[in-house]
Write a protein that holds these residues in place. Sequence first.
Motif, PDB file in Angstrom:
ATOM      1  N   LEU A 268       0.705  -1.092   0.169  1.00 26.16           N
ATOM      2  CA  LEU A 268      -0.113  -0.036  -0.031  1.00 26.16           C
ATOM      3  C   LEU A 268       0.900   1.364  -0.109  1.00 26.16           C
ATOM      4  N   LEU A 269       0.576   2.349  -0.868  1.00 29.16           N
ATOM      5  CA  LEU A 269       1.237   3.446  -0.996  1.00 29.16           C
ATOM      6  C   LEU A 269       0.263   4.394  -0.416  1.00 29.16           C
TER       7      LEU A 269
ATOM      8  N   LYS B 153       7.153  12.279  -4.681  1.00 33.32           N
ATOM      9  CA  LYS B 153       7.572  10.996  -4.244  1.00 33.32           C
ATOM     10  C   LYS B 153       6.804   9.856  -4.452  1.00 33.32           C
ATOM     11  N   ALA B 154       5.661  10.014  -4.504  1.00 35.26           N
ATOM     12  CA  ALA B 154       4.832   8.773  -4.809  1.00 35.26           C
ATOM     13  C   ALA B 154       5.192   8.294  -6.056  1.00 35.26           C
TER      14      ALA B 154
ATOM     15  N   ALA C 297       6.563   4.322  -6.750  1.00 33.19           N
ATOM     16  CA  ALA C 297       5.922   3.613  -7.489  1.00 33.19           C
ATOM     17  C   ALA C 297       6.670   2.937  -8.563  1.00 33.19           C
ATOM     18  N   ARG C 298       7.797   3.832  -9.055  1.00 28.32           N
ATOM     19  CA  ARG C 298       8.594   3.149 -10.113  1.00 28.32           C
ATOM     20  C   ARG C 298       9.735   2.079  -9.728  1.00 28.32           C
TER      21      ARG C 298
ATOM     22  N   GLU D 285       1.293   5.171 -15.892  1.00 27.32           N
ATOM     23  CA  GLU D 285       2.481   4.230 -15.716  1.00 27.32           C
ATOM     24  C   GLU D 285       2.392   2.807 -15.373  1.00 27.32           C
ATOM     25  N   HIS D 286       1.143   2.650 -14.533  1.00 29.11           N
ATOM     26  CA  HIS D 286       0.784   1.431 -13.677  1.00 29.11           C
ATOM     27  C   HIS D 286      -0.565   1.168 -13.922  1.00 29.11           C
ATOM     28  N   PRO D 287      -1.090   0.738 -15.089  1.00 26.50           N
ATOM     29  CA  PRO D 287      -2.438   0.675 -15.242  1.00 26.50           C
ATOM     30  C   PRO D 287      -3.158  -0.384 -14.318  1.00 26.50           C
TER      31      PRO D 287
END
Length: 126
Positions: free
Chosen positions: A8-9, A40-41, A45-46, A74-76
């Motif tokens: 979890l972010l 930062k998020a 996530a990358r 970037e992250h569908p």
Amino acid sequence: MSEDKINLLLVDDEEALLDSMRRRLELRGFRVIAVNSGEKALEVARTTPVDVAVVDVKMPGMGGKEVLLALKQEHPDMEVIIMTGHGSFDPHEKDLAGKMHACLAKPCDFASFQQTLMDAYRKSRK
């Protein structure tokens, strides 16, 4: 919760709220990365697997809407939950259609919040 921990972010510029939410969720078995800005998020996530992101709408710099759109581009498969304490956010905007799992008002009931996280996680796994 199952054996698999949910990655979890949490993204919110209110440090006290961020820390409180992180602690409560970790006690319930979530693996939490908490950051205080949209920039930062995106960095996290990358480089780190994220199942579900919870993003505050109103933050200095990159706001929640921009973070949501960038994360989904970037992250569908990542599910994103928007949290807002401001009535000016419209979750029905055309460019947001189908991009967020839920939009929750702050403060929200913690049990409902946790259920929404679990639902988002299940959806991300399909």
